[in-house]
Design a protein around this motif. Structure first.
Motif, PDB file in Angstrom:
ATOM      1  N   GLY A  94     -25.699-103.201 -87.386  1.00  0.00           N
ATOM      2  CA  GLY A  94     -26.329-101.960 -87.804  1.00  0.00           C
ATOM      3  C   GLY A  94     -27.263-101.336 -86.792  1.00  0.00           C
ATOM      4  O   GLY A  94     -27.824-100.259 -87.036  1.00  0.00           O
ATOM      5  N   ASN A 137     -31.698 -95.921 -84.993  1.00  0.00           N
ATOM      6  CA  ASN A 137     -31.370 -97.348 -85.025  1.00  0.00           C
ATOM      7  C   ASN A 137     -31.143 -97.904 -83.614  1.00  0.00           C
ATOM      8  O   ASN A 137     -30.566 -98.982 -83.444  1.00  0.00           O
ATOM      9  CB  ASN A 137     -30.124 -97.605 -85.874  1.00  0.00           C
ATOM     10  CG  ASN A 137     -28.873 -96.983 -85.276  1.00  0.00           C
ATOM     11  OD1 ASN A 137     -28.956 -96.027 -84.495  1.00  0.00           O
ATOM     12  ND2 ASN A 137     -27.713 -97.496 -85.653  1.00  0.00           N
ATOM     13  N   LYS A 214     -34.221-103.117 -92.127  1.00  0.00           N
ATOM     14  CA  LYS A 214     -33.653-101.912 -92.699  1.00  0.00           C
ATOM     15  C   LYS A 214     -34.201-101.717 -94.097  1.00  0.00           C
ATOM     16  O   LYS A 214     -34.139-102.615 -94.941  1.00  0.00           O
ATOM     17  CB  LYS A 214     -32.126-101.988 -92.739  1.00  0.00           C
ATOM     18  CG  LYS A 214     -31.465-100.650 -93.035  1.00  0.00           C
ATOM     19  CD  LYS A 214     -29.964-100.713 -92.855  1.00  0.00           C
ATOM     20  CE  LYS A 214     -29.346 -99.323 -93.021  1.00  0.00           C
ATOM     21  NZ  LYS A 214     -27.871 -99.362 -92.869  1.00  0.00           N
ATOM     22  N   GLY A 216     -33.740 -99.176 -97.133  1.00  0.00           N
ATOM     23  CA  GLY A 216     -32.881 -98.092 -97.585  1.00  0.00           C
ATOM     24  C   GLY A 216     -31.854 -97.780 -96.523  1.00  0.00           C
ATOM     25  O   GLY A 216     -31.094 -98.648 -96.089  1.00  0.00           O
ATOM     26  N   ASP A 217     -31.850 -96.529 -96.064  1.00  0.00           N
ATOM     27  CA  ASP A 217     -30.891 -96.116 -95.042  1.00  0.00           C
ATOM     28  C   ASP A 217     -31.477 -96.122 -93.638  1.00  0.00           C
ATOM     29  O   ASP A 217     -30.793 -95.724 -92.683  1.00  0.00           O
ATOM     30  CB  ASP A 217     -30.373 -94.695 -95.359  1.00  0.00           C
ATOM     31  CG  ASP A 217     -29.553 -94.655 -96.630  1.00  0.00           C
ATOM     32  OD1 ASP A 217     -28.905 -95.681 -96.933  1.00  0.00           O
ATOM     33  OD2 ASP A 217     -29.568 -93.615 -97.319  1.00  0.00           O
ATOM     34  N   SER A 218     -32.723 -96.541 -93.479  1.00  0.00           N
ATOM     35  CA  SER A 218     -33.376 -96.421 -92.171  1.00  0.00           C
ATOM     36  C   SER A 218     -33.954 -97.754 -91.706  1.00  0.00           C
ATOM     37  O   SER A 218     -34.344 -98.607 -92.514  1.00  0.00           O
ATOM     38  CB  SER A 218     -34.487 -95.368 -92.224  1.00  0.00           C
ATOM     39  OG  SER A 218     -35.521 -95.768 -93.116  1.00  0.00           O
ATOM     40  N   TRP A 219     -34.011 -97.906 -90.385  1.00  0.00           N
ATOM     41  CA  TRP A 219     -34.611 -99.078 -89.765  1.00  0.00           C
ATOM     42  C   TRP A 219     -36.083 -98.818 -89.468  1.00  0.00           C
ATOM     43  O   TRP A 219     -36.462 -97.706 -89.093  1.00  0.00           O
ATOM     44  CB  TRP A 219     -33.885 -99.426 -88.474  1.00  0.00           C
ATOM     45  CG  TRP A 219     -32.542-100.050 -88.689  1.00  0.00           C
ATOM     46  CD1 TRP A 219     -31.340 -99.403 -88.817  1.00  0.00           C
ATOM     47  CD2 TRP A 219     -32.253-101.439 -88.824  1.00  0.00           C
ATOM     48  NE1 TRP A 219     -30.322-100.301 -89.013  1.00  0.00           N
ATOM     49  CE2 TRP A 219     -30.851-101.569 -89.016  1.00  0.00           C
ATOM     50  CE3 TRP A 219     -33.033-102.599 -88.780  1.00  0.00           C
ATOM     51  CZ2 TRP A 219     -30.235-102.796 -89.169  1.00  0.00           C
ATOM     52  CZ3 TRP A 219     -32.412-103.822 -88.935  1.00  0.00           C
ATOM     53  CH2 TRP A 219     -31.030-103.923 -89.126  1.00  0.00           C
TER      54      TRP A 219
END
Length: 229
Positions: A94, A137, A214, A216-219
Motif C-alpha cells: 500500500g 502514500n 493506514k 481509513g483511506d490515508s496513511w
C-alpha cells in the motif's frame, strides 16, 4: 509499519552486528546512501553485502539509494540485490517508494556529486505524472537533504540542502522523506505535512525509527524518533 531508517554506513560493517535487535523489530529497512568509506569506493560492495545478509532471512523489504561516496555505476549492484529505488518507483503493502542518489556538488572529491537538477531528476517518474497525482502514500529516500530543515545544517547553522529537492517535496507532498549525508545534522522536521528524517551516520551508531499506519483511506506518520547505539 515500522521502518528502521539508516544512512552513511561508510564501510563500517562491524556496526551492523550491533543492530541485530533492531533488524528483528523492523518491518522494513530504508537506507539513504553512502555504503563506501570516504575515498575508498571498494568498501561499498562489502558494506552492501553485509547489510543484505542482515535482512536476507527477514520477511520484509530493504530499499536504498547511493550516496556521494559511492560510484554512480554501483547502482548496478543495488539492482542485483533488488533493493534499488533510485530513479524508479516501487509499490508494496500500500506504500510507494522512490529515491534520489548522490550529493550536491561541493568539494569535488567524492565520486557522485551532482547538479541540483540532476538530483531531482531521479524523481522524474513521479514528476512526469503531473501535479494532480496523489503521493500521500509515498516515502522518498534521498541521500542529499532538502534545503532549510533541521536535517541539512552544517556548523554555524548554515543550510546546505538542495532547493530543487525541497521544491519537489512541496509540490508532491509525500508522506515522509528519509535522507542523510550531513553527518552533524541528525534531525526530524516537517515540510508542510511531510515528515523529514536524517538519522545521522550509522558509522557513528546513529539510526532512526519511522512508524506509519493506514487510517481509513490515508496513511499517517504515527511516530518518528532518533536513536543511537
Amino acid at each position: 509499519m515500522k521502518f528502521l531508517v539508516i544512512s552513511d554506513l561508510h564501510g563500517n560493517t562491524d556496526i551492523l552486528d550491533k543492530l541485530d535487535k533492531q533488524f528483528d523489530q523492523a518491518d522494513g529497512v530504508l537506507f539513504a546512501g553512502d555504503f563506501a568509506k570516504f575515498g575508498e569506493e571498494a568498501t561499498a560492495l562489502p558494506a552492501l553485502e553485509a547489510l543484505c545478509k542482515k535482512t536476507e532471512d527477514k520477511d520484509y523489504f530493504t530499499f536504498a539509494v547511493l550516496g556521494n561516496c559511492d560510484k554512480p555505476e554501483f547502482i548496478r549492484e543495488l539492482e542485483k540485490k533488488d533493493i534499488c529505488v533510485q530513479k524508479c518507483l516501487e509499490h508494496t503493502k500500500g506504500l510507494c517508494f522512490a529515491g534520489s542518489g548522490g550529493g550536491s556538488k561541493f568539494t569535488g572529491t567524492t565520486p557522485f556529486e551532482r547538479e541540483d537538477e540532476d538530483l531531482v531528476s531521479d524523481f522524474d517518474i513521479i514528476r512526469n505524472q503531473g501535479e494532480d497525482a496523489d503521493w500521500a502514500n509515498l516515502i522518498a529516500i534521498m541521500h542529499n537533504p532538502p534545503k532549510d530543515t533541521k536535517c541539512d545544517m552544517i556548523e554555524g547553522g548554515i543550510h546546505v540542502g538542495s532547493p530543487a529537492l525541497r521544491t519537489f517535496i512541496e509540490k508532491t507532498k509525500p508522506l515522509a522523506v528519509v535522507t542523510g549525508h550531513i553527518h552533524e545534522s541528525a534531525g526530524i522536521d516537517k515540510i508542510g505535512n511531510t515528515t523529514v528524517i536524517n538519522p545521522g551516520p550509522l558509522l557513528e551508531g546513529k539510526y532512526a525509527w519511522l512508524q506509519v499506519e493506514k487510517e481509513g483511506d490515508s496513511w499517517q506518520v504515527k511516530n518518528a524518533s532518533l536513536e543511537s547505539l
